[in-house]
Design a protein around this motif. Structure first.
Motif, short mmCIF file in Angstrom:
data_model
loop_
_atom_site.label_atom_id
_atom_site.label_comp_id
_atom_site.label_asym_id
_atom_site.label_seq_id
_atom_site.Cartn_x
_atom_site.Cartn_y
_atom_site.Cartn_z
N ARG A 51 0.83 -1.32 -0.12
CA ARG A 51 0.07 0.21 0.09
C ARG A 51 0.98 1.27 -0.05
O ARG A 51 0.54 2.32 -0.67
CB ARG A 51 -1.07 0.15 1.24
N ALA A 52 1.88 1.09 0.90
CA ALA A 52 2.77 2.41 0.98
C ALA A 52 3.34 2.54 -0.56
O ALA A 52 3.64 3.72 -0.72
CB ALA A 52 3.73 2.24 2.11
N GLU A 55 1.11 4.22 -2.83
CA GLU A 55 0.58 5.77 -2.38
C GLU A 55 1.97 6.48 -2.94
O GLU A 55 1.77 7.61 -3.36
CB GLU A 55 0.60 5.80 -1.02
N LEU A 56 3.19 6.17 -2.58
CA LEU A 56 4.11 6.84 -2.99
C LEU A 56 4.46 6.85 -4.23
O LEU A 56 5.19 8.07 -5.10
CB LEU A 56 5.60 6.41 -2.05
N ALA A 59 3.01 10.14 -5.34
CA ALA A 59 3.07 11.11 -4.54
C ALA A 59 4.23 12.24 -5.28
O ALA A 59 4.79 11.93 -6.14
CB ALA A 59 3.56 10.83 -3.32
N GLN A 116 7.88 13.14 3.43
CA GLN A 116 6.74 12.13 3.29
C GLN A 116 7.21 10.70 3.16
O GLN A 116 6.25 9.85 3.69
CB GLN A 116 5.90 12.51 1.93
N VAL A 117 8.04 10.42 2.54
CA VAL A 117 8.71 9.02 2.19
C VAL A 117 8.86 8.70 3.71
O VAL A 117 8.62 7.42 3.95
CB VAL A 117 9.69 8.86 1.42
N SER A 119 7.70 9.47 6.64
CA SER A 119 6.52 9.22 7.63
C SER A 119 5.81 8.15 7.09
O SER A 119 5.17 7.38 7.80
CB SER A 119 5.72 10.58 7.25
N THR A 120 5.87 8.00 5.92
CA THR A 120 5.18 6.49 5.23
C THR A 120 5.79 5.37 5.39
O THR A 120 4.95 4.53 5.93
CB THR A 120 4.87 6.77 3.62
N MET A 121 7.09 5.45 5.59
CA MET A 121 7.78 4.38 5.65
C MET A 121 8.08 4.10 7.33
O MET A 121 8.21 2.92 7.64
CB MET A 121 9.20 4.41 5.21
#
Length: 173
Positions: A51-52, A55-56, A59, A116-117, A119-121
């Motif tokens: 999912r990440a 999403e990325l 982005a 953002q990367v 935070s997502t990871m």
């Protein structure tokens, strides 16, 4: 009766008795439970990573230079996707000033994308059951540069002082 027939009568046989002993062993039960928990956590992390990644992959982040003359768009890998010069302000700027504004906008966009990367990871860097307590230690500054660890508001106000110094020095010549 022979030994084999005796084992057959009990319904266990040679391997059946060993299996019963293993199944009754609390250490083995605990190990099996931990293994099942770890495999479940791994499946969850794998699904979350998919999912990440999705999403990325879509982005982007847009940032403007402090003087609002340049707007840059960075993609998920920090690549420059678009660069816009706003309101024709660039026409009155020296080449050094314009270059500083471009570098600033691109840096701000790339740093925001890197945050953002991060935070997502971040959830995937936490320890899983059965892993060492410290989890995965990623040195984000090594990957993206030290600026990603700074407060974005402070970084935007400060800009890159080296570039500003070079602009001032150019005016002195």
């Amino acid at each position: 009766m022979s030994g084999i027939e005796k084992g057959t009568d009990s319904g266990r046989g040679a391997h059946g008795e060993a299996d019963a002993i293993v199944a009754a062993n609390p250490f083995t039960e605990s190990l099996n439970a931990r293994l099942a928990e770890t495999l479940s956590a791994l499946e969850s992390v794998t699904a979350g990573m998919a999912r990440a990644k999705e999403e990325l992959s879509r982005a982007t982040h847009v940032a403007r230079s402090r003087d609002r003359t340049v707007e840059a768009t960075a993609g998920p890998q920090g690549q420059l996707l678009e660069l816009r010069f706003l309101d024709n302000k660039y026409r009155t700027m020296s080449s050094t000033e314009l270059a500083a504004s471009v570098v600033e906008a691109v840096s701000l966009a790339r740093d925001a994308m890197a945050r953002q990367v991060m935070s997502t990871m971040d959830p995937f860097t936490q320890p899983l059951p059965g892993m060492p307590a410290e989890g995965m230690n990623i040195n984000w500054a090594d990957l993206f540069g030290k600026s990603v660890l700074e407060d974005p508001e402070t970084a935007a106000r400060m800009g890159n002082p080296r570039l500003r110094d070079e602009i001032d020095e150019d005016g002195e010549e």
